[in-house]
Enzyme design. Structure first.
Site, mmCIF file in Angstrom:
data_model
loop_
_atom_site.group_PDB
_atom_site.id
_atom_site.type_symbol
_atom_site.label_atom_id
_atom_site.label_comp_id
_atom_site.label_asym_id
_atom_site.label_seq_id
_atom_site.Cartn_x
_atom_site.Cartn_y
_atom_site.Cartn_z
ATOM 1 N N GLU A 296 0.833 -1.330 -0.063
ATOM 2 C CA GLU A 296 -0.005 -0.049 0.117
ATOM 3 C C GLU A 296 0.887 1.012 0.071
ATOM 4 O OE1 GLU A 296 -3.289 -0.175 0.045
ATOM 5 O OE2 GLU A 296 -3.700 -2.358 0.679
ATOM 6 N N CYS A 330 -2.307 9.082 2.541
ATOM 7 C CA CYS A 330 -2.030 8.720 1.366
ATOM 8 C C CYS A 330 -3.014 9.023 0.068
ATOM 9 C CB CYS A 330 -1.804 7.102 1.573
ATOM 10 S SG CYS A 330 -3.200 6.209 2.251
ATOM 11 N N GLU A 431 4.694 12.975 -4.520
ATOM 12 C CA GLU A 431 3.904 12.951 -3.292
ATOM 13 C C GLU A 431 4.593 13.900 -2.318
ATOM 14 O OE1 GLU A 431 3.896 9.519 -0.837
ATOM 15 O OE2 GLU A 431 1.794 9.648 -0.646
#
Ligand code: NAD
Length: 537
Positions: A296, A330, A431
């Site tokens: 993940e 996330c 990110e």
């Protein structure tokens, strides 16, 4: 185990007082204990209490000679010391988990018996909700209301898997007589669970609940940045008297303890949540033993807002999408794409509201957004803000560390907005994992979809429009595992969580999350026990 300890002061000491506000109860001086790289100095002797966090291996709490400080991101003060493990601790933990698995003390219990334990864990989490939420706020920085919701979700997750595991599973097939074919699900074995710092408790539970429900034994590694609530969770696991060796807690650096776990031959499964760079490294390391991995990973999720959307709802959710959890989620909606007709109006309203967000310590009920998790992470986010400016993006809101007296020792960054960005800018592609959002203009559905999919990630995405058919058309084209229409961030234990592309492999939660921790076995039974006669002699 979380115990308060009073350090005895002998020899030389680290001066830490300069890091702390003057009036906090946890301001303290600490003895030299090898891992802390702080200024060594002679200081006055003051006995103070801090949390002492130990590892849990084979049913016992283990102290280590090395300890790592854990810091309150709202104040910069040290709130405790966590055990710093190494490869030998991983070795012991895996051996204990292996032994427990092979013995069948857990895997051979009936599903209903295992469920009983999981229900008890859920009850205990709820009973300690306030305490755990306060600890989470202290260690991770998130606001109390966010931390409280995490504990509730964690309890619900244990209950969900306690219920699910007792439901029918497996399959039978109608095959050629005299055979009967069936499929059963079995636990995989020893599972290494590795989690990040943004949801220290909840990410642990998203892995632990299905892994344990399925009958696996586990070796769990929290982030070195946020060890407190995972340790508290292990206290609860001990209280419900899980058989020895079924759950093991190791702590320490990712490239030491984490890597040793991933490379261990006796580990059958690695379930990892964290950054994409680490995920790639884990995948490479796991390849050595062909260890089963679920990943993940990170995201850079698009939030697509069409001109026909309910404007106020879209602005409201766009704020929630990026600034909830201080942007350290996330699935954060870190790229807002706005249809050209409402682009200027959207930016004006969004900035007006972003500037009003109350940033402050998570334990202040007035605070709407807490600090970033660590100084190191704050510096990374601030660096990205500089990169954005240098790339020529228009900074329309925020961009700075907060420096007012009550906040200056914490890791607080203003809600930040970049407008007029270009698709190839780093702040659009990478990110940032903080309260920084980019706003892009698009014209029509086709361009919206193109821009939405224009990163290496594919974790989440959202569409705001009042046209139902358009919503579904666009959502179906977005290459992401978690999507929303006219909302953001909501997720449920029942539904799968995970990403496309470089956002990961596999799914957590729901029935899919359970299957990640199960092997599938085909069993063929001959109902006519006579020789086959394939060979003549
Ligand atoms: P990280 O990748 O730095 O660390 C995550 C965990 O991996 C930590 O426990 C760390 O110690 C460990 N680790 C580091 N190097 C390792 C190695 N070589 N081998 C084994 N373990 C190792 O991530 P982080 O900074 O703690 O967390 C933030 C990241 O997590 C963000 O990218 C975020 O998007 C991601 N995240 C993803 C999800 C999801 O569900 N997709 C959820 C939460 C966070």
């Amino acid at each position: 185990m979380i115990s308060s300890i009073t350090w005895t002061f002998t020899g030389r000491y680290f001066r830490l007082s300069s890091l702390f506000p003057q009036n906090v109860e946890m301001r303290r001086l600490l003895p030299v204990k090898r891992v802390i790289k702080q200024e060594v100095d002679k200081v006055e002797h003051t006995a103070v209490k801090v949390m002492n966090l130990k590892m849990y291996i084979d049913g016992e709490w283990k102290e280590t000679s090395e300890k790592r400080p854990t810091i309150n991101p709202a104040t910069g003060e040290i709130i405790g010391y966590a055990a710093e493990g190494n490869e030998r601790h991983v070795e012991k933990a895996v051996a204990a988990a292996r032994q427990a698995f092979e013995s069948g003390v857990w895997s051979e219990l009936s599903a209903a018996e295992r469920a009983t334990y999981l229900f008890k864990i859920a009850d205990k989490l709820e009973e300690s909700k306030e305490e755990i939420a306060k600890l989470e706020t202290l260690d991770n920085g998130k606001t109390y209301r966010e931390a409280e919701a995490d504990v509730e979700d964690a309890a619900a997750c244990f209950r969900y898997y306690a219920g699910l595991i007792t439901k029918p599973d497996g399959q039978t097939y109608n095959v050629a007589a005299p055979m009967q074919a069936m499929v059963v699900r079995e636990p995989i074995g020893v599972c290494g669970l590795i989690v990040p710092w943004n949801y220290p408790l909840l990410m642990s539970v998203w892995k632990m609940a299905p892994a344990l429900a399925a009958g696996n034994t586990i070796v769990f590694k929290p982030s070195e940045v946020t060890p407190v609530t995972p340790t508290k969770l292990f206290e609860i696991l001990e209280e419900v008297s899980l058989p020895k060796g079924v759950v093991n807690l190791v702590m320490g650096k990712g490239d030491v303890v984490g890597e040793a776990l991933v490379r261990h031959k006796q580990v059958d499964k690695i379930s990892f949540t964290g950054g994409t760079v680490t995920g790639k490294r884990i995948m490479r390391a796991a390849a050595e033993n062909v260890t089963n991995v679920s990943l993940e990973l990170g995201g850079k999720s698009p939030n697509v807002i069409f001109a026909d959307a309910d404007f106020d709802t879209a602005v409201d959710y766009a704020l929630f999408g990026i600034y909830a959890g201080t942007g350290q989620i996330c699935a954060a909606g870190s790229r807002i794409l706005v249809e050209e007709e409402i682009y200027e109006k959207f930016i004006e309203k969004f900035v007006e509201r972003a500037q009003k967000i109350k940033v402050g310590p998570g334990n202040n009920p007035e605070s709407e957004m807490g600090p970033l998790v660590s100084q190191e992470h704050m510096e990374k986010v601030l660096t990205y803000i500089e990169v954005g400016k240098q790339e020529g993006a228009k900074l329309v809101c925020g961009g700075k560390k907060l420096t007012e007296d009550s906040l200056k020792k914490g890791f607080f960054v203003e809600p930040t907005v970049f407008a007029d960005v270009k698709p190839d800018m780093r702040i659009v592609q990478e990110e940032i994992f903080g309260p920084v959002v980019t706003v892009q203009k698009f014209k029509g559905e086709k361009e919206a979809i193109k821009l939405a999919n224009d990163t290496a990630y594919g974790l989440a995405g959202s569409v705001f429009t009042n046209d139902g058919a358009k919503a579904l058309r666009v959502i179906k084209k977005i290459r992401a595992g978690i999507t929303w229409v006219n909302t953001y961030h909501f997720t449920f234990n029942e539904a799968p969580w995970g990403g496309y592309k470089q956002s990961g492999i596999g799914r957590g939660l729901g029935t899919f999350g359970l299957e990640e921790f199960q092997e599938v076995k085909q069993i063929n039974i001959n109902l006519d026990v006579t020789p086959i006669g394939w060979f003549e002699n």
